[in-house]
Design a protein around this motif. Structure first.
Motif, PDB file in Angstrom:
ATOM      1  N   LYS A 144       0.676  -0.983   0.090  1.00 15.15           N
ATOM      2  CA  LYS A 144      -0.106  -0.042   0.188  1.00 15.15           C
ATOM      3  C   LYS A 144       0.772   1.025   0.187  1.00 15.15           C
ATOM      4  O   LYS A 144       0.676   2.258  -0.691  1.00 15.15           O
ATOM      5  N   GLU A 148       0.765   4.000  -2.923  1.00 16.13           N
ATOM      6  CA  GLU A 148       0.473   5.482  -2.758  1.00 16.13           C
ATOM      7  C   GLU A 148       1.598   6.117  -3.504  1.00 16.13           C
ATOM      8  O   GLU A 148       1.234   7.269  -4.074  1.00 16.13           O
ATOM      9  N   LYS A 151       1.061   6.441  -7.019  1.00 10.67           N
ATOM     10  CA  LYS A 151      -0.136   7.306  -7.266  1.00 10.67           C
ATOM     11  C   LYS A 151       0.031   8.596  -7.144  1.00 10.67           C
ATOM     12  O   LYS A 151      -0.134   9.541  -8.050  1.00 10.67           O
ATOM     13  N   LEU A 152       1.194   9.097  -6.170  1.00 14.27           N
ATOM     14  CA  LEU A 152       1.516  10.555  -6.119  1.00 14.27           C
ATOM     15  C   LEU A 152       2.413  10.862  -7.109  1.00 14.27           C
ATOM     16  O   LEU A 152       2.724  12.091  -7.481  1.00 14.27           O
ATOM     17  N   LEU A 165       2.935  10.134   4.280  1.00 14.76           N
ATOM     18  CA  LEU A 165       2.531   8.751   3.895  1.00 14.76           C
ATOM     19  C   LEU A 165       2.332   7.917   4.994  1.00 14.76           C
ATOM     20  O   LEU A 165       1.301   7.114   5.149  1.00 14.76           O
ATOM     21  N   LYS A 168      -1.128   8.834   6.441  1.00 14.81           N
ATOM     22  CA  LYS A 168      -2.261   8.403   5.534  1.00 14.81           C
ATOM     23  C   LYS A 168      -2.411   6.882   5.514  1.00 14.81           C
ATOM     24  O   LYS A 168      -3.576   6.340   5.450  1.00 14.81           O
ATOM     25  N   ILE A 169      -1.370   6.353   5.562  1.00 13.37           N
ATOM     26  CA  ILE A 169      -1.407   4.966   5.390  1.00 13.37           C
ATOM     27  C   ILE A 169      -1.819   4.175   6.814  1.00 13.37           C
ATOM     28  O   ILE A 169      -2.244   2.836   6.725  1.00 13.37           O
TER      29      ILE A 169
END
Length: 812
Positions: A144, A148, A151-152, A165, A168-169
């Motif tokens: 994950k 991420e 994605k960023l 990060l 967020k995770i």
């Protein structure tokens, strides 16, 4: 990396000239763009820009540059050292500690380094991990987290990014006792590995220049680690037998080279725009030629424009602004052409936001176009700016050309002999890769009953046999200047006459076939001793016109040939029994002076109204004779082949036709056929010959001439050559004491070449002379023993050969 260096190392030869208000900004942009976008070559880029040669209108610029370079020079020195020295490290575990030491030196504080390979989730670290690092590294490996970051699309993740990060995770239980910097590396839009740096607090407060420095070092490490790890993976995965199988799977698929994408145009184009695009203009696009005639151009690099909007834009020779660039061969302003441009052209240039067009020149031909938009500082383009643009762009064009030649060497070395590759690259103009109709000779060779044989063998035995068989036959093809078109299972397809042609391509193909059968006999001699089943091949050869060129899809193109001549050769190979070489009448007619052959049959071929006449090649006449002579007197091995080769070179200088050259070589190899049956000691007697012995020696040319005329049915010129090649220019030779031009031309040529090659060869009564001494002896006989005009031609050939040899030895 090697290809990049060629481009960058020539940059010091450019005088960079700019407007004063623009100079400092431009130089700084060169540095920033090089390090951010091509970090792995940044140190080369900066070292190759010779600051002392920049033309400045005021001294303040040099002062500003010196101030800017103080810290950067230190960084670049470290990067250069790391890049150079890790290339000699082969253990991936040893690289992180080495890199950590040099990064710490550059930053001024202790920094640790880790390389994470996501393919196997393995961490290579520079030091024993402290508690914080032990907790957080597994977090970086979580899918994950990787997803991420993907994605960023962050190129560098600093301390704040890491915290973001983690929060967020959901990693709230992690305490940060160290500062982190993460540099992900992508391949095909997906992260494959990370470079992770950690220290006490310093990484949380570094500036952009320091981040650029660290990114540059990490990119250099990535290249070396990838090289080491890929090598190790291959080594572990494949044992000795599996490596052979990999050879079969990879190398036996044909040429396998996309000859339409040689040279990294997109790389060099992007680098050029990185260096000057943002600093120079708001938008920039590079077009490069798509064909040999430079009549159509496509985009290879762009900056400042949405790629999807311009991806399909191409420009053709018919466009007015292209014609104008090709005529002037200098930059032009779009505003000056507006009155003559068509609506289509205005739309294209508007879509590209182009204000200025700059031609990219190679050998005074427009091979590309640089389209520039409005300048960043909104000022007009000046001549100084154009001078700089032309200079740097020219280096890009030269780099692309050099890269193409490098890649051509790699591509062609896979399916033609290395010496032929050298010939191609010395004169690339001879190489035609576009579609064209040309005459070639094509050969197919296939193992008879291989499928049945393979069913009784273990897989590794099949692969071993195939590799031995195919590599041997490929070597024969290369020896005679042919092209390996493709492997099809146990079948070899070879082409003689494309992409490089010779006057005697058909002869080369037939020579190859005979030698292939001999190679198979050598394999069978070994297999017989080992109690293994024999291998037998059938060969089919045809000559004719075909279409040659790059064929395939956009993703995969091979250079090959297609046509009826190819199909007929394949059909003949299918009809050939074990050990047979079957050829068409067209092939036989071209080699009838060289071979023993039997008419076999007429064969119906699909697509042809008339049946084709089929001949079986039994033996090469000269080879049959040479075996007898060389078996009796081993010291003479190679002599007649060398004579024939040199005679051919002289014949080319004399402008002989292709047919005459073939005849000349064929008869030159038979010059001493009359020696068979005569006591060889007479020819090598050191003392003076008795009259009887001299009569015996004279008789060998008469016996030889009778043999080639009545037994071999040799053509008139060949019979004369065999009979008179011992006649001398002054009339002192034998058997008929012919003088001057009374001696047939071909016999005069062979007389000179035969005597020179005898001098440089070892004989039972003496050691060989050096080439220089032999030439000196030969020159003494010019106008006496030898035709003076022919002597001049041959001596010039020999002296050029000696100079070339000395040059190569000096280079080594």
């Amino acid at each position: 990396m090697r290809k990049c260096a060629h481009f960058l190392l020539v940059l010091p030869h450019i005088d960079l000239q700019f407007d004063l208000q623009f100079d400092l900004q431009f130089l700084r942009q060169i540095y920033l763009q090089a390090t951010i976008s091509y970090t792995n070559i940044a140190y080369l880029a900066i070292n190759c820009i010779n600051i002392n040669r920049i033309v400045c209108s005021e001294g303040d610029l040099s002062k500003g540059i010196n101030q800017m370079d103080t810290k950067q020079a230190n960084y670049l020195s470290i990067v250069e050292r790391v890049a150079r020295e890790i290339s000699g490290i082969n253990d991936p575990e040893d690289i992180p500690p080495y890199v950590s030491k040099h990064i710490s030196k550059g930053i001024g504080d202790e920094v640790q380094y880790a390389f994470i390979d996501l393919d196997v989730n393995k961490v290579y670290e520079s030091a024993v991990l402290d508690d914080t690092v032990q907790k957080i590294l597994p977090f970086f490996l979580q899918p994950k987290f990787v997803a991420e970051v993907n994605k960023l699309d962050w190129s560098v993740i600093d301390q704040r990014g890491v915290r973001f990060l983690v929060d967020k995770i959901g990693g709230h239980n992690i305490d940060f006792n160290s500062s982190f910097l993460i540099i992900p590396k992508k391949r095909d839009q997906a992260i494959t590995h990370f470079s992770i740096l950690w220290a006490s607090d310093i990484l949380g407060a570094i500036d952009k220049e320091e981040i650029d420095f660290l990114s540059t070092v990490c990119s250099t490490v990535v290249l070396r680690m990838a090289c080491i790890l890929n090598t190790q993976k291959t080594s572990k995965k494949e044992g000795k037998e599996l490596r052979r199988k990999a050879f079969e799977l990879k190398e036996l698929t044909g040429m396998g080279s996309d000859l339409t994408s040689l040279g990294k145009e997109d790389f060099f184009g992007t680098f050029l725009l990185n260096v000057m695009g943002r600093a120079l203009s708001k938008t920039a696009v590079i077009f490069l030629s798509m064909n040999e005639n430079n009549t159509e151009y496509s985009i290879v690099a762009s900056r400042g424009l949405e790629k999807k909007l311009i991806d399909k834009v191409t420009i053709a020779e018919k466009l007015i602004f292209v014609q104008e660039l090709r005529r002037k061969k200098k930059h032009i302003f779009v505003s000056e052409l507006m009155d003559v441009l068509s609506v289509e052209e205005k739309d294209i240039l508007s879509e590209l936001e182009t204000q200025t067009l700059v031609p990219l020149l190679l050998k005074n031909e427009v091979v590309g176009i640089l389209a520039l938009g409005e300048r960043i500082n909104l000022k007009p383009y000046t001549q100084k700016v154009f001078d700089s643009i032309h200079g740097i762009a020219q280096q890009m064009v030269m780099a692309i050309e050099a890269s193409k030649l490098t890649n051509l060497r790699y591509a062609f070395s896979r399916y033609v002999d290395h010496q032929l590759v050298d010939g191609i690259l010395s004169d690339p103009g001879k190489l035609k890769l576009g579609g064209e109709r040309r005459k070639i000779t094509v050969l197919f060779a296939d193992i008879r009953g291989f499928t049945t044989m393979a069913e009784k063998m273990r897989p590794e035995e099949v692969v071993d046999l195939l590799n031995t068989y195919l590599s041997g036959l490929t070597g024969v093809v290369f020896k005679y200047g042919g092209t390996l078109d493709k492997y099809m299972g146990d079948c070899v397809m070879a082409v003689f006459g494309a992409p490089i042609s010779h006057y005697n391509d058909t002869e080369r193909a037939v020579f190859s076939a005979v030698e292939m059968q001999e190679y198979i006999e050598a394999i069978n001699a070994k297999r017989d001793k080992e109690g293994l089943e024999r291998v037998e091949i059938g060969i089919g050869i045809n000559t004719g016109f075909v279409i040659s060129g790059n064929m395939g899809s956009v993703d995969r193109m091979d250079y090959t040939v297609i046509g009826d001549a190819v199909n007929t050769a394949s059909r003949l190979e299918g009809q050939a029994a074990k050990g047979q070489i079957l050829v068409t009448k067209e092939v036989f007619d071209e080699v009838k002076y060289l071979v023993e052959a039997d008419y076999l049959t007429s064969l119906a071929v699909k697509g042809r109204e008339q049946q084709i006449e089929v001949f079986e090649i039994k033996e090469m006449i000269a080879r049959k004779y040479l075996r007898v002579v060389e078996k009796r007197e081993p010291y003479i091995i190679g002599h007649f082949l060398n004579v024939a080769q040199d005679v051919e070179v002289v014949g080319v200088k004399l402008g002989l036709s292709s047919e005459d050259l073939t005849k000349l070589r064929a008869s030159a190899m038979l010059i001493d056929v009359g020696r068979i049956g005569i006591n060889e000691r007479v020819f090598n007697k050191k003392e003076k010959l008795t009259p009887e012995e001299f009569d015996l020696i004279k008789s060998h040319v008469l016996r030889g001439a009778e043999y080639v005329e009545k037994k071999l049915h040799l053509f008139k010129e060949g019979v004369e050559l065999v009979k008179h090649h011992h006649e001398f220019w002054d009339g002192s030779g034998y058997p008929d004491r012919l003088k001057g031009v009374e001696i047939p031309l071909w016999a005069r040529v062979v007389c000179i070449v035969d005597n020179y090659n005898a001098l440089i060869s070892k004989r039972p009564f003496r050691n060989p002379f050096t080439a220089a001494k032999a030439i000196e002896i030969m020159k003494e006989g010019s106008g006496k023993k030898y035709d003076p005009e022919l002597m001049d031609i041959y001596m010039e050939i020999l002296e050029a050969r000696i100079r070339e040899k000395a040059k190569k030895e000096t280079f080594r």
